[in-house]
Design a protein around this motif. Structure first.
Motif, PDB file in Angstrom:
ATOM      1  N   LEU A 112     -12.515  -0.122   7.104  1.00 28.30           N
ATOM      2  CA  LEU A 112     -12.758   0.874   6.074  1.00 28.30           C
ATOM      3  C   LEU A 112     -13.853   1.822   6.531  1.00 28.30           C
ATOM      4  O   LEU A 112     -14.728   1.469   7.326  1.00 28.30           O
ATOM      5  N   LYS A 113     -13.810   3.008   5.990  1.00 25.97           N
ATOM      6  CA  LYS A 113     -14.807   4.012   6.355  1.00 25.97           C
ATOM      7  C   LYS A 113     -16.177   3.555   5.862  1.00 25.97           C
ATOM      8  O   LYS A 113     -16.362   3.201   4.706  1.00 25.97           O
ATOM      9  N   ASP A 114     -17.147   3.542   6.761  1.00 27.47           N
ATOM     10  CA  ASP A 114     -18.515   3.197   6.389  1.00 27.47           C
ATOM     11  C   ASP A 114     -19.459   4.015   7.238  1.00 27.47           C
ATOM     12  O   ASP A 114     -19.039   4.928   7.963  1.00 27.47           O
ATOM     13  N   ARG A 115     -20.754   3.681   7.176  1.00 29.30           N
ATOM     14  CA  ARG A 115     -21.732   4.468   7.925  1.00 29.30           C
ATOM     15  C   ARG A 115     -21.609   4.265   9.437  1.00 29.30           C
ATOM     16  O   ARG A 115     -22.172   5.030  10.224  1.00 29.30           O
ATOM     17  N   GLU A 116     -20.879   3.224   9.843  1.00 28.23           N
ATOM     18  CA  GLU A 116     -20.676   2.976  11.270  1.00 28.23           C
ATOM     19  C   GLU A 116     -19.557   3.836  11.858  1.00 28.23           C
ATOM     20  O   GLU A 116     -19.474   4.012  13.062  1.00 28.23           O
ATOM     21  N   GLY A 117     -18.644   4.320  11.022  1.00 27.87           N
ATOM     22  CA  GLY A 117     -17.540   5.122  11.550  1.00 27.87           C
ATOM     23  C   GLY A 117     -16.576   5.549  10.461  1.00 27.87           C
ATOM     24  O   GLY A 117     -16.727   5.198   9.283  1.00 27.87           O
ATOM     25  N   SER A 118     -15.568   6.307  10.882  1.00 32.97           N
ATOM     26  CA  SER A 118     -14.604   6.854   9.922  1.00 32.97           C
ATOM     27  C   SER A 118     -13.512   5.864   9.564  1.00 32.97           C
ATOM     28  O   SER A 118     -12.665   6.127   8.715  1.00 32.97           O
ATOM     29  N   GLY A 119     -13.479   4.702  10.239  1.00 31.52           N
ATOM     30  CA  GLY A 119     -12.515   3.679   9.900  1.00 31.52           C
ATOM     31  C   GLY A 119     -11.271   3.732  10.770  1.00 31.52           C
ATOM     32  O   GLY A 119     -10.992   4.725  11.449  1.00 31.52           O
ATOM     33  N   VAL A 120     -10.504   2.622  10.767  1.00 29.34           N
ATOM     34  CA  VAL A 120      -9.241   2.517  11.511  1.00 29.34           C
ATOM     35  C   VAL A 120      -8.200   1.987  10.545  1.00 29.34           C
ATOM     36  O   VAL A 120      -8.421   0.971   9.869  1.00 29.34           O
ATOM     37  N   ALA A 121      -7.048   2.639  10.493  1.00 27.38           N
ATOM     38  CA  ALA A 121      -6.005   2.236   9.548  1.00 27.38           C
ATOM     39  C   ALA A 121      -5.367   0.923   9.974  1.00 27.38           C
ATOM     40  O   ALA A 121      -5.403   0.520  11.137  1.00 27.38           O
ATOM     41  N   ALA A 122      -4.741   0.280   9.027  1.00 19.55           N
ATOM     42  CA  ALA A 122      -4.020  -0.968   9.293  1.00 19.55           C
ATOM     43  C   ALA A 122      -2.597  -0.652   9.730  1.00 19.55           C
ATOM     44  O   ALA A 122      -2.120   0.491   9.646  1.00 19.55           O
ATOM     45  N   SER A 123      -1.890  -1.682  10.178  1.00 13.04           N
ATOM     46  CA  SER A 123      -0.468  -1.538  10.479  1.00 13.04           C
ATOM     47  C   SER A 123       0.259  -1.125   9.205  1.00 13.04           C
ATOM     48  O   SER A 123       0.102  -1.777   8.158  1.00 13.04           O
ATOM     49  N   PRO A 124       1.029  -0.032   9.242  1.00 11.66           N
ATOM     50  CA  PRO A 124       1.708   0.411   8.020  1.00 11.66           C
ATOM     51  C   PRO A 124       2.593  -0.679   7.423  1.00 11.66           C
ATOM     52  O   PRO A 124       2.660  -0.822   6.193  1.00 11.66           O
ATOM     53  N   LYS A 125       3.247  -1.435   8.281  1.00  9.69           N
ATOM     54  CA  LYS A 125       4.140  -2.488   7.803  1.00  9.69           C
ATOM     55  C   LYS A 125       3.349  -3.565   7.060  1.00  9.69           C
ATOM     56  O   LYS A 125       3.711  -3.965   5.941  1.00  9.69           O
ATOM     57  N   LEU A 126       2.264  -4.030   7.669  1.00 11.16           N
ATOM     58  CA  LEU A 126       1.452  -5.065   7.018  1.00 11.16           C
ATOM     59  C   LEU A 126       0.774  -4.528   5.756  1.00 11.16           C
ATOM     60  O   LEU A 126       0.551  -5.264   4.792  1.00 11.16           O
ATOM     61  N   LYS A 127       0.470  -3.240   5.769  1.00  9.97           N
ATOM     62  CA  LYS A 127      -0.155  -2.635   4.583  1.00  9.97           C
ATOM     63  C   LYS A 127       0.792  -2.701   3.409  1.00  9.97           C
ATOM     64  O   LYS A 127       0.399  -3.040   2.274  1.00  9.97           O
ATOM     65  N   ARG A 128       2.092  -2.361   3.682  1.00 11.23           N
ATOM     66  CA  ARG A 128       3.089  -2.405   2.610  1.00 11.23           C
ATOM     67  C   ARG A 128       3.288  -3.836   2.128  1.00 11.23           C
ATOM     68  O   ARG A 128       3.544  -4.073   0.937  1.00 11.23           O
ATOM     69  N   LEU A 129       3.193  -4.795   3.036  1.00  7.71           N
ATOM     70  CA  LEU A 129       3.372  -6.196   2.651  1.00  7.71           C
ATOM     71  C   LEU A 129       2.130  -6.784   1.966  1.00  7.71           C
ATOM     72  O   LEU A 129       2.160  -7.903   1.460  1.00  7.71           O
ATOM     73  N   GLY A 130       1.053  -6.028   1.953  1.00  9.70           N
ATOM     74  CA  GLY A 130      -0.182  -6.537   1.339  1.00  9.70           C
ATOM     75  C   GLY A 130      -0.838  -7.616   2.156  1.00  9.70           C
ATOM     76  O   GLY A 130      -1.521  -8.495   1.609  1.00  9.70           O
ATOM     77  N   GLN A 131      -0.650  -7.548   3.482  1.00 10.54           N
ATOM     78  CA  GLN A 131      -1.167  -8.595   4.357  1.00 10.54           C
ATOM     79  C   GLN A 131      -2.243  -8.038   5.294  1.00 10.54           C
ATOM     80  O   GLN A 131      -2.237  -8.261   6.498  1.00 10.54           O
ATOM     81  N   VAL A 132      -3.208  -7.319   4.692  1.00  9.60           N
ATOM     82  CA  VAL A 132      -4.266  -6.691   5.473  1.00  9.60           C
ATOM     83  C   VAL A 132      -5.618  -7.029   4.832  1.00  9.60           C
ATOM     84  O   VAL A 132      -5.751  -7.051   3.603  1.00  9.60           O
ATOM     85  N   GLY A 133      -6.590  -7.283   5.666  1.00  7.49           N
ATOM     86  CA  GLY A 133      -7.972  -7.464   5.217  1.00  7.49           C
ATOM     87  C   GLY A 133      -8.897  -6.639   6.080  1.00  7.49           C
ATOM     88  O   GLY A 133      -8.645  -6.477   7.277  1.00  7.49           O
ATOM     89  N   PHE A 134      -9.985  -6.135   5.499  1.00  8.50           N
ATOM     90  CA  PHE A 134     -10.897  -5.311   6.308  1.00  8.50           C
ATOM     91  C   PHE A 134     -11.801  -6.234   7.140  1.00  8.50           C
ATOM     92  O   PHE A 134     -12.136  -7.351   6.739  1.00  8.50           O
ATOM     93  N   ASN A 135     -12.166  -5.751   8.312  1.00  7.19           N
ATOM     94  CA  ASN A 135     -13.036  -6.556   9.186  1.00  7.19           C
ATOM     95  C   ASN A 135     -14.387  -5.883   9.417  1.00  7.19           C
ATOM     96  O   ASN A 135     -15.074  -6.162  10.402  1.00  7.19           O
ATOM     97  N   ASN A 136     -14.795  -4.998   8.491  1.00  4.59           N
ATOM     98  CA  ASN A 136     -16.123  -4.379   8.598  1.00  4.59           C
ATOM     99  C   ASN A 136     -17.201  -5.465   8.561  1.00  4.59           C
ATOM    100  O   ASN A 136     -17.089  -6.447   7.820  1.00  4.59           O
ATOM    101  N   VAL A 137     -18.219  -5.263   9.346  1.00  3.84           N
ATOM    102  CA  VAL A 137     -19.350  -6.190   9.328  1.00  3.84           C
ATOM    103  C   VAL A 137     -20.609  -5.402   8.977  1.00  3.84           C
ATOM    104  O   VAL A 137     -20.653  -4.172   9.106  1.00  3.84           O
TER     105      VAL A 137
END
Length: 733
Positions: free
Chosen positions: A139-164
């Motif tokens: 997800l977009k945070d102060r560290e960067g603009s973020g990276v999108a998830a796999s569109p397929k997994l996004k539609r399946l609801g099988q994505v979690g953010f890995n921001n630290v």
């Protein structure tokens, strides 16, 4: 009752004195604590506090590996063999191999927002066939603009953010569970995988039992971090953050390489029913971060791969929910401030008591070890307690007190020199004591009075010189002045070295120097001769008082004999007439009635002549007692002589009241008397005179009552007759 306000006043005075005396401890401790709290809130101490927590992590025994999590790592050899990034074909093959082992959840810690090489359809098919698969997005945070998830997994609801979350030193000490952005709530990669695993155990997320805003899994409640929790001050606590509880340094999870997995070298039993994480462990990919276990600067060895950090986050959630492994907690800000203040008080109190740099240094060392041990023990069971500010409070308050003591001792030395010059000019014996009741300055007059050189007395106490009973009194009087801070003068005995005892008056007062040192100054006067004279005067006064008392007793005795009958102890004629005169004057002014009852015993003469005067006297005494029992305390019974008695009723409402008394007397006296072993019977004839009905003066009233009594005797005795009553109006008993 007057003593209670005085006691209350003394209590408050003592309380104020005690608080004032101990004020240096509370004020110093509170000032040091306030400074440290200010520094802490300003973030000045945060780096040290974070470093202390890191040190506790490294000291903590390494925990057993969590075999519920397995890592498939992309190593340098894998990159050389398969290239980077893995193509969709290779990733699909890897997922199919993992799926065949029937893991409970699979996490892909690779960004896969676009196809890579050939085989995208095979990869999408693998995604579709694995509902327990979770991909990542940033997800977009102060560290960067973020990276999108796999569109397929996004539609399946099988994505979690890995921001630290990075601290100021670029170490990861916190993990994220949720993140809210654009009105939508996201789950973290680690939480999503943990929930998949826990679902098979029948555990679902629910609101905390005490705070509904908190996440609860089974019995574990995950407290959400706030900006000032634990070692943090005004930190960014956005999202749902918790303290990260790592299992140990890098290498705590079972790890296989990608090529081992693709070559079939990994047994399905090693993956079955576990969480399998796929991520990079190759140094060239630079997916490494510093953790509490990293001793050196960022960029050097000791870093942990991102996939292993995620494994630690997942393990923390699983261990808390399934094993009861403690989650890190901290006290409230108020509790932490109080903890810091307690150590500041400990430093000020003990350093003030010890008053020695060497002993104080040893105390600081031991207390510091105790403080660190307490905080480390608390850390082992999941509590983060401030160490650095507490240690600084302990040492800082000690340094302040030691500095103050050094200053006061220097001032004390100057004060002693000044006092010595002053008191040597005073002819009376003078002494100066410190708060330990030791002589610090004495003049030559005191030395001569005691009979001992000054050098042998300095730094000594009364108990070293005087008898114990005298020393006790001196100590008590000194302490009264130290406690009350008021000037006091007290007389006491003083025994010199040659055994002579003097009576002295000592005036004690309290003085302070510029550093606040308190001295008790005593000035002695020999009052032995004066006391001898005072005692002689007192003895003479006591003898005169005794003589006066004996004279008053004699006068009282003579007065009693003059106004009372010697046989019965009843008032005699003199006292009767005096009292009757007073009653008539009072009755005249207030319009009241006064009655007198003139009594003469019937048959007394015969008993007296037959049985003797001794029996007669006993009978008269018994009659007197019975008559006294018939009357009110305000009434009076008098003996005129022989067997004649007069009863005075000072205030009666009417004649019936007087006749009631007469009837009571007749009845009482008619009862048998037991005298000297014989039963005797007498009766009484009573004449009643009423003022002002029968007479308005004393003599006439007595005469009317006497005449009525004789008329009662003539009428048959044992009866009463009212003055001026006809013979037909007599009343029998």
């Amino acid at each position: 009752m007057k003593r209670f306000p005085e006691r209350r006043k003394q209590f408050w005075a003592k309380l104020v004195t005690t608080v004032w005396k101990s004020g240096r401890i509370w004020i110093t401790a509170s000032a040091v604590t306030g400074c440290l709290i200010g520094l802490r809130m300003g973030g000045v101490l945060q780096t040290w506090e974070l470093g202390t927590v890191d040190h506790f992590f490294r000291l903590r025994p390494t925990e057993a590996p969590d075999d519920r999590i397995v890592i498939i790592g992309m190593e340098e050899e894998d990159i050389q063999q398969f290239g980077w990034p893995l193509s969709d074909t290779q990733l699909a093959s890897l997922l199919q191999a993992i799926r065949a082992a029937q893991p409970r959840a699979v996490g892909v810690d690779f960004y896969r927002d676009i196809p890579v090489g050939s085989g995208n359809s095979a990869l999408l098919s693998a995604y579709q066939a694995m509902p327990n698969l979770v991909g990542i997005e940033q997800l977009k945070d102060r560290e960067g603009s973020g990276v999108a998830a796999s569109p397929k997994l996004k539609r399946l609801g099988q994505v979690g953010f890995n921001n630290v979350v990075y601290d100021s030193d670029r170490k990861i000490r916190r993990s994220l569970l949720y993140w809210t952005a654009n009105g939508k709530r996201y789950q973290s990669f680690s939480l999503k995988l943990a929930l998949l695993y826990l679902a098979a155990e029948g555990i679902q997320p629910r609101p905390g039992r005490q705070n509904p805003r908190y996440l609860q899994l089974n019995h574990a409640v995950f407290p959400q971090l706030t900006p000032n929790d634990g070692v943090y001050n005004q930190t960014d606590a956005g999202g749902y953050q918790i303290f990260a509880n790592y299992r140990g340094a890098a290498g705590q999870f079972k790890t296989f390489s990608v090529r081992q997995m693709l070559n079939g070298e990994v047994s399905p039993d090693q993956l079955r029913d576990r969480i399998v994480l796929i991520g990079s462990v190759a140094t060239s990919l630079k997916d490494f971060s510093a953790t509490p276990y990293t001793k050196l600067k960022v960029g050097s060895s000791g870093l942990m791969a991102g996939v292993e950090i995620q494994a630690n986050f997942i393990s923390q959630i699983l261990s808390a929910a399934l094993d009861g492994r403690p989650l890190f907690r901290n006290w409230s800000e108020t509790g932490e401030w109080l903890w810091i203040w307690v150590w500041a008080v400990a430093g000020t109190t003990l350093s003030w008591k010890l008053r020695s740099p060497a002993r104080t240094a040893l105390f600081i060392l031991l207390a510091s070890v105790g403080l660190i041990s307490l905080c480390y023990g608390a850390f082992l069971v999941g509590w983060i307690i401030p160490v650095v500010p507490s240690f600084l409070a302990l040492t800082g308050s000690t340094v302040v007190i030691i500095g103050y003591i050094a200053h006061t001792e220097e001032e004390l030395k100057r004060s002693k020199e000044f006092l010595h010059r002053v008191i040597n000019s005073i002819p009376d014996p003078v002494f100066v004591k410190d708060k330990q009741h030791r002589w610090i300055v004495l003049n030559e007059a005191y030395s001569r009075f005691l009979g001992k050189p000054v050098d042998e007395l300095v730094e000594k106490s009364d108990y070293d010189i005087f008898p114990a009973h005298e020393a006790d009194i001196f100590w008590q009087q000194d302490e009264l002045v130290f406690q009350s801070e008021h000037e006091l003068e007290h007389e006491e005995h003083f025994t010199s070295v040659d055994g002579r005892t003097y009576l002295i008056a000592t005036k004690r007062s309290l003085h302070k120097d510029a550093a606040g040192n308190r001295f008790l100054v005593g000035v002695i006067r020999d009052i032995t001769h004066r006391k001898i004279v005072e005692n002689e005067l007192r003895r003479t006064t006591i003898e005169l008082s005794r003589s006066n008392a004996e004279l008053r007793l004699s006068q009282d005795r003579l007065s009693y004999l003059a106004n009372h009958d010697a046989l019965t102890g009843l008032p005699n004629r003199n006292l009767l007439y005096e009292r009757l005169s007073q009653c008539l004057n009072w009755a005249k002014g207030n319009g009241q009635l006064v009655a007198i009852l003139f009594l003469d015993l019937d048959g007394f003469k015969q008993i007296n002549d037959t049985l003797g005067h001794s029996v007669g006297d006993l009978l008269l005494q018994a009659v007197a007692r019975r008559l006294s029992g018939c009357l009110r305390t305000s009434d009076m019974i008098a003996r005129l002589g022989g067997d004649e008695f007069v009863v005075l009723l000072p205030s009666v409402p009417d004649l019936d009241n007087a006749t009631t008394v007469a009837e009571k007397i007749l009845y009482t006296l008619s009862q048998a008397f037991a005298i000297s072993g014989q039963t005797l019977r007498v009766s009484s004839s009573i004449g009643i005179g009423l003022y002002p009905t029968h007479a308005d003066d004393l003599e006439t009233l007595m005469q009317k009552a006497d005449e009525a009594m004789y008329q009662a005797k003539k009428s048959g005795k044992n009866r009463y007759i009212i003055g001026a009553m006809t013979a037909e109006e007599t009343v029998d008993a």
